[in-house]
Scaffold this motif. Sequence first.
Motif, PDB file in Angstrom:
ATOM      1  N   ARG A  76      42.375  37.076  43.233  1.00 43.77           N
ATOM      2  CA  ARG A  76      42.551  38.332  42.494  1.00 43.77           C
ATOM      3  C   ARG A  76      43.440  39.307  43.263  1.00 43.77           C
ATOM      4  O   ARG A  76      44.281  39.984  42.681  1.00 43.77           O
ATOM      5  CB  ARG A  76      41.201  38.960  42.190  1.00 43.77           C
ATOM      6  N   MET A  77      43.271  39.363  44.580  1.00 44.58           N
ATOM      7  CA  MET A  77      44.063  40.264  45.405  1.00 44.58           C
ATOM      8  C   MET A  77      45.536  39.851  45.408  1.00 44.58           C
ATOM      9  O   MET A  77      46.418  40.710  45.442  1.00 44.58           O
ATOM     10  CB  MET A  77      43.496  40.258  46.830  1.00 44.58           C
ATOM     11  N   TRP A  78      45.806  38.556  45.370  1.00 43.42           N
ATOM     12  CA  TRP A  78      47.198  38.103  45.350  1.00 43.42           C
ATOM     13  C   TRP A  78      47.903  38.594  44.096  1.00 43.42           C
ATOM     14  O   TRP A  78      49.085  38.889  44.107  1.00 43.42           O
ATOM     15  CB  TRP A  78      47.278  36.586  45.466  1.00 43.42           C
ATOM     16  N   ASN A  79      47.154  38.723  43.029  1.00 48.61           N
ATOM     17  CA  ASN A  79      47.723  39.174  41.760  1.00 48.61           C
ATOM     18  C   ASN A  79      47.699  40.693  41.618  1.00 48.61           C
ATOM     19  O   ASN A  79      48.656  41.284  41.122  1.00 48.61           O
ATOM     20  CB  ASN A  79      46.959  38.527  40.608  1.00 48.61           C
ATOM     21  N   GLY A  80      46.628  41.329  42.062  1.00 47.14           N
ATOM     22  CA  GLY A  80      46.451  42.755  41.799  1.00 47.14           C
ATOM     23  C   GLY A  80      46.431  43.662  43.006  1.00 47.14           C
ATOM     24  O   GLY A  80      46.181  44.860  42.866  1.00 47.14           O
ATOM     25  N   GLY A  81      46.658  43.112  44.195  1.00 46.39           N
ATOM     26  CA  GLY A  81      46.633  43.934  45.402  1.00 46.39           C
ATOM     27  C   GLY A  81      45.212  44.135  45.906  1.00 46.39           C
ATOM     28  O   GLY A  81      44.245  43.751  45.251  1.00 46.39           O
ATOM     29  N   PRO A  82      45.072  44.772  47.074  1.00 47.20           N
ATOM     30  CA  PRO A  82      43.755  44.938  47.697  1.00 47.20           C
ATOM     31  C   PRO A  82      42.756  45.734  46.843  1.00 47.20           C
ATOM     32  O   PRO A  82      41.561  45.546  46.962  1.00 47.20           O
ATOM     33  CB  PRO A  82      44.046  45.683  49.000  1.00 47.20           C
ATOM     34  N   ARG A  83      43.234  46.583  45.972  1.00 47.40           N
ATOM     35  CA  ARG A  83      42.343  47.369  45.103  1.00 47.40           C
ATOM     36  C   ARG A  83      42.414  46.874  43.661  1.00 47.40           C
ATOM     37  O   ARG A  83      42.410  47.651  42.719  1.00 47.40           O
ATOM     38  CB  ARG A  83      42.714  48.851  45.183  1.00 47.40           C
ATOM     39  N   TYR A  84      42.453  45.555  43.498  1.00 43.16           N
ATOM     40  CA  TYR A  84      42.577  44.930  42.182  1.00 43.16           C
ATOM     41  C   TYR A  84      41.406  45.307  41.276  1.00 43.16           C
ATOM     42  O   TYR A  84      40.344  45.708  41.736  1.00 43.16           O
ATOM     43  CB  TYR A  84      42.650  43.412  42.325  1.00 43.16           C
ATOM     44  N   SER A  85      41.635  45.115  39.986  1.00 44.15           N
ATOM     45  CA  SER A  85      40.574  45.266  38.982  1.00 44.15           C
ATOM     46  C   SER A  85      40.233  43.873  38.472  1.00 44.15           C
ATOM     47  O   SER A  85      41.131  43.081  38.192  1.00 44.15           O
ATOM     48  CB  SER A  85      41.103  46.158  37.849  1.00 44.15           C
ATOM     49  N   ASN A  86      38.947  43.576  38.363  1.00 44.96           N
ATOM     50  CA  ASN A  86      38.531  42.259  37.851  1.00 44.96           C
ATOM     51  C   ASN A  86      39.098  42.034  36.456  1.00 44.96           C
ATOM     52  O   ASN A  86      39.567  40.938  36.143  1.00 44.96           O
ATOM     53  CB  ASN A  86      37.008  42.144  37.817  1.00 44.96           C
ATOM     54  N   ARG A  87      39.030  43.039  35.630  1.00 47.48           N
ATOM     55  CA  ARG A  87      39.507  42.900  34.251  1.00 47.48           C
ATOM     56  C   ARG A  87      41.005  42.581  34.208  1.00 47.48           C
ATOM     57  O   ARG A  87      41.430  41.683  33.484  1.00 47.48           O
ATOM     58  CB  ARG A  87      39.205  44.187  33.485  1.00 47.48           C
ATOM     59  N   ALA A  88      41.780  43.291  35.008  1.00 51.08           N
ATOM     60  CA  ALA A  88      43.232  43.109  34.990  1.00 51.08           C
ATOM     61  C   ALA A  88      43.657  41.778  35.602  1.00 51.08           C
ATOM     62  O   ALA A  88      44.726  41.262  35.264  1.00 51.08           O
ATOM     63  CB  ALA A  88      43.914  44.260  35.723  1.00 51.08           C
ATOM     64  N   THR A  89      42.864  41.225  36.502  1.00 51.28           N
ATOM     65  CA  THR A  89      43.252  39.994  37.180  1.00 51.28           C
ATOM     66  C   THR A  89      42.525  38.763  36.639  1.00 51.28           C
ATOM     67  O   THR A  89      42.724  37.660  37.161  1.00 51.28           O
ATOM     68  CB  THR A  89      42.980  40.099  38.700  1.00 51.28           C
ATOM     69  N   ASN A  90      41.718  38.915  35.619  1.00 56.63           N
ATOM     70  CA  ASN A  90      40.903  37.797  35.148  1.00 56.63           C
ATOM     71  C   ASN A  90      41.733  36.619  34.638  1.00 56.63           C
ATOM     72  O   ASN A  90      41.435  35.471  34.941  1.00 56.63           O
ATOM     73  CB  ASN A  90      39.906  38.246  34.078  1.00 56.63           C
ATOM     74  N   GLY A  91      42.772  36.888  33.853  1.00 53.14           N
ATOM     75  CA  GLY A  91      43.620  35.805  33.341  1.00 53.14           C
ATOM     76  C   GLY A  91      44.269  35.017  34.473  1.00 53.14           C
ATOM     77  O   GLY A  91      44.289  33.784  34.458  1.00 53.14           O
ATOM     78  N   TYR A  92      44.790  35.725  35.451  1.00 56.58           N
ATOM     79  CA  TYR A  92      45.417  35.086  36.614  1.00 56.58           C
ATOM     80  C   TYR A  92      44.390  34.263  37.385  1.00 56.58           C
ATOM     81  O   TYR A  92      44.655  33.114  37.759  1.00 56.58           O
ATOM     82  CB  TYR A  92      46.038  36.160  37.514  1.00 56.58           C
ATOM     83  N   TYR A  93      43.232  34.846  37.609  1.00 59.02           N
ATOM     84  CA  TYR A  93      42.165  34.152  38.333  1.00 59.02           C
ATOM     85  C   TYR A  93      41.814  32.836  37.643  1.00 59.02           C
ATOM     86  O   TYR A  93      41.713  31.794  38.294  1.00 59.02           O
ATOM     87  CB  TYR A  93      40.944  35.072  38.426  1.00 59.02           C
ATOM     88  N   GLN A  94      41.683  32.869  36.326  1.00 58.59           N
ATOM     89  CA  GLN A  94      41.342  31.651  35.574  1.00 58.59           C
ATOM     90  C   GLN A  94      42.453  30.602  35.675  1.00 58.59           C
ATOM     91  O   GLN A  94      42.181  29.408  35.828  1.00 58.59           O
ATOM     92  CB  GLN A  94      41.050  31.980  34.097  1.00 58.59           C
ATOM     93  N   LYS A  95      43.712  31.035  35.607  1.00 57.43           N
ATOM     94  CA  LYS A  95      44.842  30.096  35.727  1.00 57.43           C
ATOM     95  C   LYS A  95      44.835  29.401  37.094  1.00 57.43           C
ATOM     96  O   LYS A  95      45.038  28.182  37.175  1.00 57.43           O
ATOM     97  CB  LYS A  95      46.185  30.838  35.600  1.00 57.43           C
ATOM     98  N   VAL A  96      44.605  30.159  38.152  1.00 61.69           N
ATOM     99  CA  VAL A  96      44.595  29.574  39.492  1.00 61.69           C
ATOM    100  C   VAL A  96      43.426  28.604  39.632  1.00 61.69           C
ATOM    101  O   VAL A  96      43.589  27.502  40.172  1.00 61.69           O
ATOM    102  CB  VAL A  96      44.575  30.669  40.588  1.00 61.69           C
ATOM    103  N   LEU A  97      42.257  28.981  39.128  1.00 65.34           N
ATOM    104  CA  LEU A  97      41.107  28.068  39.198  1.00 65.34           C
ATOM    105  C   LEU A  97      41.398  26.765  38.485  1.00 65.34           C
ATOM    106  O   LEU A  97      41.038  25.688  38.990  1.00 65.34           O
ATOM    107  CB  LEU A  97      39.861  28.721  38.597  1.00 65.34           C
ATOM    108  N   ARG A  98      42.040  26.831  37.324  1.00 65.10           N
ATOM    109  CA  ARG A  98      42.389  25.602  36.602  1.00 65.10           C
ATOM    110  C   ARG A  98      43.311  24.724  37.438  1.00 65.10           C
ATOM    111  O   ARG A  98      43.193  23.487  37.418  1.00 65.10           O
ATOM    112  CB  ARG A  98      43.024  25.923  35.255  1.00 65.10           C
ATOM    113  N   ARG A  99      44.233  25.307  38.160  1.00 66.53           N
ATOM    114  CA  ARG A  99      45.168  24.544  38.986  1.00 66.53           C
ATOM    115  C   ARG A  99      44.485  23.956  40.218  1.00 66.53           C
ATOM    116  O   ARG A  99      44.973  23.000  40.809  1.00 66.53           O
ATOM    117  CB  ARG A  99      46.345  25.412  39.423  1.00 66.53           C
ATOM    118  N   MET A 100      43.366  24.530  40.620  1.00 69.71           N
ATOM    119  CA  MET A 100      42.640  24.039  41.800  1.00 69.71           C
ATOM    120  C   MET A 100      41.816  22.800  41.474  1.00 69.71           C
ATOM    121  O   MET A 100      41.386  22.095  42.375  1.00 69.71           O
ATOM    122  CB  MET A 100      41.733  25.135  42.370  1.00 69.71           C
TER     123      MET A 100
END
Length: 138
Positions: free
Chosen positions: A113-137
């Motif tokens: 999430r931090m890679w996508n949204g910075g150290p003060r990321y929002s879970n809501r704003a980074t959720n799509g990115y987080y899911q994409k990375v998990l799928r690739r893992m």
Amino acid sequence: MVCLSLSILTLMPLQAGAANGNDNSEQFDWTPVMEAIILVESEGNPNAVSGNSVGVMQITPILVRECNNILKARRIDKRYTLADRYNVEKSKEMFLLIQSEHNKQNDVERAIRMWNGGPRYSNRATNGYYQKVLRRMR
């Protein structure tokens, strides 16, 4: 959901060293996370460009500046350049440096999430990115 939980748990670091004040970042294997991020960000293309984000990990000038600030604060002479963003190994080094400073617990979810949204990321704003990375893992 169970598979996702198990996947995350298997990537979680052992916290024994953290209790003693030891930094676990050098012992933790970030390779699966970095490789998944590389696939999501650029499909592995070291010459990928999107706005001012470039390289396999789509690193911005702000992230390079933050890495250099961390190095300076640690009294390390090394500095990264904007051109280093095109270098796969140096991009990975910058990822690891950011994690060592802003994610001392080696929390995989926080790292993504931090890679996508910075150290003060929002879970809501980074959720799509987080899911994409998990799928690739997987």
